[in-house]
Design an enzyme around this catalytic site. Sequence first.
Site, PDB file in Angstrom:
ATOM      1  N   HIS A  21       0.827  -1.209   0.000  1.00 27.93           N
ATOM      2  CA  HIS A  21       0.000   0.000   0.000  1.00 27.93           C
ATOM      3  C   HIS A  21       0.864   1.262   0.000  1.00 27.93           C
ATOM      4  O   HIS A  21       2.030   1.246   0.398  1.00 27.93           O
ATOM      5  CB  HIS A  21      -0.913   0.015   1.230  1.00 27.93           C
ATOM      6  N   GLU A  99      -2.892  -7.178   7.075  1.00 26.54           N
ATOM      7  CA  GLU A  99      -1.646  -6.959   7.802  1.00 26.54           C
ATOM      8  C   GLU A  99      -1.418  -8.096   8.805  1.00 26.54           C
ATOM      9  O   GLU A  99      -2.379  -8.704   9.300  1.00 26.54           O
ATOM     10  CB  GLU A  99      -1.725  -5.607   8.534  1.00 26.54           C
TER      11      GLU A  99
END
Length: 197
Positions: A21, A99
């Site tokens: 990201h 994550e």
Amino acid sequence: MSNTFITSSYHWRNRYLLMRHGHSQANEQGLIISSPEWGVPSFGLSEQGEQQLAELVARWQGLAPTRVVHSDFLRTTQTAERVASAFGLTLEKDERLRERYFGALDGQADRHYPDVWALDAQNADHQQHQVEAVSHVSKRMCAVIEELERRCEGETVLVVSHGDPLQILLTALANKPLTQHREQPALQPASITLLGS
């Protein structure tokens, strides 16, 4: 390990653009944001991250994605949206790309990352501080690629995830010990790594 189907002679059915990201509000604030409770609704891209994505899309080079699969955290969703919009693609959310969960360290300063990585280098199954074991991250990340390899062919798949999970995935696919995942070159925000041929 579920990644044993990947060998040096493996013929990829698809190509994968593994993307971290863009620079996020968590990066900006120096925080570990790894729980879905915080990461899904908040801590999206920072202004720097928005700028990174705008520049990346404007100067896109190389393979154009035909499919976009992403973690459901806000920072990865926003990153995936920026690229998908540029190529007229729809998004596919996959929670397995989330994550790595950092347990008791979630919400704390990111200076704690090296402490966990030092433990990772000794044992890929450790869960000290209630962190998600490297071996578990590897299993879920590899499962995404395995599934895409089964159900797709000839695609260029943009996979938008997070630094630790992507480095762990790359380590697993290289058939290296998972304890060595931090020996992979660090993936910078908004960087893309090509996987497959």
